[in-house]
Design an enzyme around this catalytic site. Structure first.
Site, PDB file in Angstrom:
ATOM      1  N   HIS A 150     -10.643  -6.650  -5.218  1.00 31.21           N
ATOM      2  CA  HIS A 150     -10.421  -5.574  -4.158  1.00 31.21           C
ATOM      3  C   HIS A 150     -10.884  -6.065  -2.810  1.00 31.21           C
ATOM      4  CE1 HIS A 150     -11.853  -1.749  -2.157  1.00 31.21           C
ATOM      5  NE2 HIS A 150     -10.731  -1.684  -2.310  1.00 31.21           N
ATOM      6  N   LYS A 196       0.883  -1.196   0.017  1.00 33.91           N
ATOM      7  CA  LYS A 196      -0.016  -0.040   0.053  1.00 33.91           C
ATOM      8  C   LYS A 196       0.988   1.152  -0.057  1.00 33.91           C
ATOM      9  CE  LYS A 196      -3.631   0.281  -0.197  1.00 33.91           C
ATOM     10  NZ  LYS A 196      -4.449   0.719  -1.198  1.00 33.91           N
TER      11      LYS A 196
HETATM   12  O1  GKR Z   1      -7.730  -0.156   3.466  1.00 43.61           O
HETATM   13  O2  GKR Z   1      -6.430   1.526   3.494  1.00 43.61           O
HETATM   14  C1  GKR Z   1      -6.902   0.692   2.903  1.00 43.61           C
HETATM   15  C2  GKR Z   1      -7.018   0.453   1.342  1.00 43.61           C
HETATM   16  O3  GKR Z   1      -6.373   1.450   0.795  1.00 43.61           O
HETATM   17  C3  GKR Z   1      -8.626   0.607   1.017  1.00 43.61           C
HETATM   18  O4  GKR Z   1      -9.082   1.722   1.444  1.00 43.61           O
HETATM   19  C4  GKR Z   1      -8.543   0.759  -0.619  1.00 43.61           C
HETATM   20  O5  GKR Z   1      -9.986   0.530  -0.916  1.00 43.61           O
HETATM   21  O6  GKR Z   1      -7.625  -1.561  -0.629  1.00 43.61           O
HETATM   22  C5  GKR Z   1      -8.048  -0.711  -1.383  1.00 43.61           C
HETATM   23  C6  GKR Z   1      -7.382  -0.294  -2.466  1.00 43.61           C
HETATM   24  O7  GKR Z   1      -6.811  -1.462  -3.267  1.00 43.61           O
HETATM   25  O8  GKR Z   1      -7.301   0.781  -2.970  1.00 43.61           O
HETATM   26 MG    MG Z   2      -6.417  -0.449  -4.871  1.00 43.34          MG
END
Ligand code: GKR
Ligand code: MG
Length: 450
Positions: A348, A219
């Site tokens: 996702h 991430k």
């Molecule tokens: O849980 O912080 C998170 C993710 O960034 C999520 O909010 C996203 O929607 O997992 C997601 C993604 O793949 O963009």
């Molecule tokens: Mg994403």
């Protein structure tokens, strides 16, 4: 299950008493009956819950202290109860409550009949109800969800390690969070702080050893873009050959940054580059300039976005999600669309509990085009916090076996569900506010483009 007419009326009357509503007439003109009997919906129970969420970082801020979900139970005149899980928060709870009058008296098999009306209340609202109907339909027929969806086409289902930079759960700001109402002073987990390439590589290695993952999603959109590229390089070195990487800055990079960093990632075992920038046109520009495979769960998230995507060509891989892409029916329908577009499919994830985990695995087990490992936040859910009976669903060799048993193949643990609902009722948190928590941790943080 065939119910004698007499029993149907008896159960229907009980359902009416419980719900305070009248059921529509049972007759040959009902398109979903025509001489057969199917479990009909007599009640809808919505349970909002809050589950522990450690301080994971993303482009929008910091997770925690809880993530919110709604658990949906569809009661039927056959005595079968179907279970679903969907997006959390007060807005969704209210939408689900409003949906009750649209579904009472309907067959759990004929959920497409009310799909349009329920979707008007929100995609997540439909997703939770559809899932509960399918669970009930599976229980009524003795079939697993994956079979009702036309599978299995694979078992086990591959999953990706979802890696976040993060603060330590014993950070004073996290421990003192006023939204936190249970286990005061007790850290949620013991992963420690991960905010450097080396610590992320070490965490990736632990995920590999503990759960056998071979696909690792970083991430991004958190540290400086070049540090995130160095992080991928450190992960590749630590993990060794045979492992694939993904990076997802959630649109926080500018086009020049995304192109520069994208080019510099040449040589890394990158499976795909997910949403480095916002919008289909910007994504297409980065894709063209870098030649990298691109994926999204941000610029193609509805059927209405497909026409533009087929013109602009921003991606190679589309992430589906039953919670916003028209439920399981919508995600299954995306398969042939992706074939025609020349896209692969992935899945996702947002924070979720075991009901959604089971649903995601059944879904991935039923869509031939869903060849990439599905994202999942599930490893971040503390072992004793899930709301399903028994231990958490197991991840082995980076994959999850399709649950046995009809429908979703899981049951709710009533005590754990009640505890999660109690936490929800006590915490003032009614929606996700990653930015709010991040500003407390890093007062100068703005979340601007990098
Ligand atoms: O849980 O912080 C998170 C993710 O960034 C999520 O909010 C996203 O929607 O997992 C997601 C993604 O793949 O963009
Ligand atoms: Mg994403």
């Amino acid at each position: 299950m065939d119910l004698p007419r007499r029993d149907w009326f008896r159960l229907a009357a009980l359902g009416m008493l419980a719900s305070g509503r009248t059921l529509p007439a049972l007759g040959a003109d009902d398109p979903d009956r025509k001489g057969r009997s199917a479990p009909r919906i007599t009640g809808l129970k919505v349970t909002p819950i809050a589950l522990p969420d450690p301080p994971l970082l993303n482009a929008g801020g910091c997770h925690g202290p809880y993530f919110l979900r709604n658990v949906v139970e569809v009661e039927t005149d056959a005595g079968i109860v179907g279970v679903g899980e969907t997006v959390g928060g007060q807005g969704m709870t209210t939408a689900l409550e409003k949906a009750r009058s649209l579904i009472l008296g309907k067959s759990v098999f004929a959920y497409r009949g009310f799909a349009r009306e329920v979707r008007k209340l929100g995609e997540g609202c439909y997703a939770g109800i559809e899932l509960a109907c399918l669970d009930a339909a599976g229980k009524a027929t003795g079939r697993r969800l994956v079979e009702l969806l036309g599978g299995p086409v694979r078992d086990p289902v591959p999953l990706a390690a979802y890696l976040f930079y993060r603060y330590s759960a014993d950070h004073p700001t996290i421990l003192a969070d006023p939204n936190r109402v249970d286990s005061p002073g007790k850290p949620m987990d013991d992963w420690g702080e991960v905010r450097s390439p080396e610590s992320m590589a070490a965490m990736a290695d632990t995920f590999r050893k503990r759960w056998g993952f071979t696909v690792f999603k970083l991430k991004g959109g958190v540290l400086a873009p070049d540090v995130e590229r160095e992080t991928l390089a450190a992960m590749a070195e630590k993990l060794g050959p045979g492992n694939l990487l993904r990076i997802d800055p959630n649109g926080r990079w500018t086009v020049p940054t995304a192109i520069r960093v994208g080019k510099a990632m040449a040589g890394l075992p990158l499976e795909y580059y997910e949403d480095p920038v916002k919008g289909q046109t910007a994504m297409a520009e980065v894709r063209k300039a870098t030649g990298l495979k691109m994926s999204t769960n941000m610029c193609v998230t509805r059927f209405e976005h497909l026409a533009e995507a087929l013109q602009v060509r921003p991606i190679d891989v589309l992430l589906c999600d039953l919670h916003y892409f028209g439920g399981t029916a919508g995600c299954v329908a995306l398969g042939p669309v992706c074939d025609a577009a020349g896209w692969a499919m992935s899945q996702h994830s947002n924070n979720h509990a075991g009901v959604t985990m089971a649903a995601m695995v059944h879904l991935a087990g039923a869509i031939p085009q869903l060849t990439a490992a599905s994202d999942t936040h599930y490893p971040w859910l503390p072992d004793d916090a899930d709301i399903i009976e028994g231990p958490k669903l197991a991840i082995k060799n980076g994959a999850m076996t399709l649950p046995e048993g009809p429908g979703l193949g899981i049951s709710l643990d009533r005590d754990k569900l009640a505890r999660a609902n109690e936490v929800y009722r006590k915490t003032p948190m009614r929606r996700r506010d990653d930015a709010g928590l991040m500003r407390k941790l890093e007062p100068g943080w703005t979340g601007g483009l990098l």
